[in-house]
Write an enzyme that holds these catalytic residues in place. Structure first.
Site, PDB file in Angstrom:
ATOM      1  CG  HIS A   1      47.553  58.774  36.607  1.00  0.00           C
ATOM      2  ND1 HIS A   1      46.329  58.512  36.772  1.00  0.00           N
ATOM      3  CD2 HIS A   1      48.569  59.037  37.434  1.00  0.00           C
ATOM      4  CE1 HIS A   1      46.625  58.823  38.450  1.00  0.00           C
ATOM      5  NE2 HIS A   1      47.839  59.472  38.513  1.00  0.00           N
ATOM      6  CD  GLU A   2      52.321  59.482  37.256  1.00  0.00           C
ATOM      7  OE1 GLU A   2      52.406  60.570  37.899  1.00  0.00           O
ATOM      8  OE2 GLU A   2      51.829  58.623  37.979  1.00  0.00           O
TER       9      GLU A   2
ATOM     10  CG  HIS B   1      49.170  63.939  38.644  1.00  0.00           C
ATOM     11  ND1 HIS B   1      47.858  64.442  39.277  1.00  0.00           N
ATOM     12  CD2 HIS B   1      49.328  62.395  38.758  1.00  0.00           C
ATOM     13  CE1 HIS B   1      47.652  63.292  40.050  1.00  0.00           C
ATOM     14  NE2 HIS B   1      48.455  62.063  39.580  1.00  0.00           N
TER      15      HIS B   1
ATOM     16  CD  GLU C   1      46.701  60.160  42.412  1.00  0.00           C
ATOM     17  OE1 GLU C   1      46.734  59.489  41.671  1.00  0.00           O
ATOM     18  OE2 GLU C   1      47.592  61.060  42.658  1.00  0.00           O
TER      19      GLU C   1
END
Length: 316
Positions: free
Chosen positions: A161-162, A165, A238
């Site tokens: 997930h990070e 980003h 997100e």
């Protein structure tokens, strides 16, 4: 949600970064012009004094732009140290936790990404965030709690997930917004302190208090506009990061399980600045808002974690 390709998302975030760099100084200049206009109106009626608003604005504008540029450059080049201080994060040594390094490096190799720096926050709560503006400063920070309390596939989902980003350039966009919102927060606080403790609160300067009140109102409105601009970045980032993380690991259920655990204990005590909280995978302030309706929830930087989990469960 409409599918957006990786390159399209990167282009969109790069464009938004440029627009934010233009928009925030414009709002600040608007604040200065509004202050000159209303203070001139007050002086005209109380003291029969008047000055050229346009001339005063043109004389003030260079100083304002130079000040914004200096603030931005300092924050831009020292953002890593500032974020480390604001979150209490420190470098995680490879020999200290090979498990985390293996997870990060394996994911980066599959995506053809340069491995970011890895930091740890000494807190038993569970949260994580990514930051940085380029490949030399990109980093992933994990709390000690999230490292110790998540299973390997769950922690892998959080890291993916990070990394999404970082890949989508969300982190650069967020850092730019944090820098500029900080300017308006600082100005509003400075005006408020001037009224409360400064020379303008003394009896012999009571005539200046209305001008300072005008400045405070304008600063507060400008800060609110800055918050709206930050909100305009869109909470969909997100959802995009969740989808990207699930696609990267091919285990959407693992990220969903991780979010369930994180939602039970996301609060990081070391965070010194609430604006930085928007970088985290879950903003702990929003957990309080989800229990009931609040006006501030309309301007949340994250979507409800329950909706994120529901979407991941659909993928699974």
């Amino acid at each position: 949600m409409t599918y957006v390709g990786i390159q399209s998302q990167i282009w969109k975030n790069n464009t938004n970064s440029i627009l934010l760099i233009i928009a925030f100084p414009m709002v600040l200049l608007g604040m200065v012009y509004a202050f000159l206009y209303f203070s001139n109106y007050y002086l005209q009626h109380r003291y029969e004094q008047m000055y050229s608003i346009n001339e005063a604005f043109m004389n003030t504008m260079p100083a304002v732009l130079i000040g914004v540029a200096i603030w931005f450059l300092i924050a831009w080049f020292f953002h890593t140290s500032l974020i480390q201080y604001a979150t209490g994060s420190k470098p995680l040594e490879r020999r200290e936790n090979m498990r985390v390094y293996n997870l990060v490096e394996n994911l980066c190799m599959t995506q053809g990404m340069k491995t970011p720096r890895i930091y740890v926050i000494e807190d038993d709560s569970m949260n994580a965030f990514a930051s940085g503006i380029n490949e030399n400063t990109f980093s992933v920070s994990l709390s000690r709690g999230i490292i110790n309390r998540l299973e390997d596939d769950e922690l892998e989902g959080v890291i993916a997930h990070e990394l999404t980003h970082i890949r989508n350039r969300d982190v650069r966009l967020l850092i730019i917004s944090i820098i500029f919102v900080g300017i308006f927060a600082f100005l509003a606080q400075m005006v408020f302190r001037s009224i409360q403790f400064g020379a303008f609160s003394r009896r012999n300067n009571k005539g200046n208090v209305p001008i300072m009140l005008i400045a405070l109102v304008i600063a507060a409105i400008s800060y609110f506009i800055a918050i709206l601009l930050r909100f305009g970045i869109s909470r969909s980032r997100e959802y995009m990061a969740d989808a990207g993380g699930a696609e990267m690991t091919r285990k959407p259920y693992a990220l969903a399980n991780a979010l369930r655990k994180i939602s039970s204990d996301p609060y990081i005590e070391a965070v010194k600045n609430r604006d930085v909280a928007q970088l985290f995978i879950e903003n702990p302030e929003h957990e309080k808002e989800e229990k009931g309706f609040s006006f501030s929830s309309l301007f949340s930087t994250h979507p409800p974690i329950k909706k994120r989990i529901e979407l991941l469960d659909q993928f699974a």
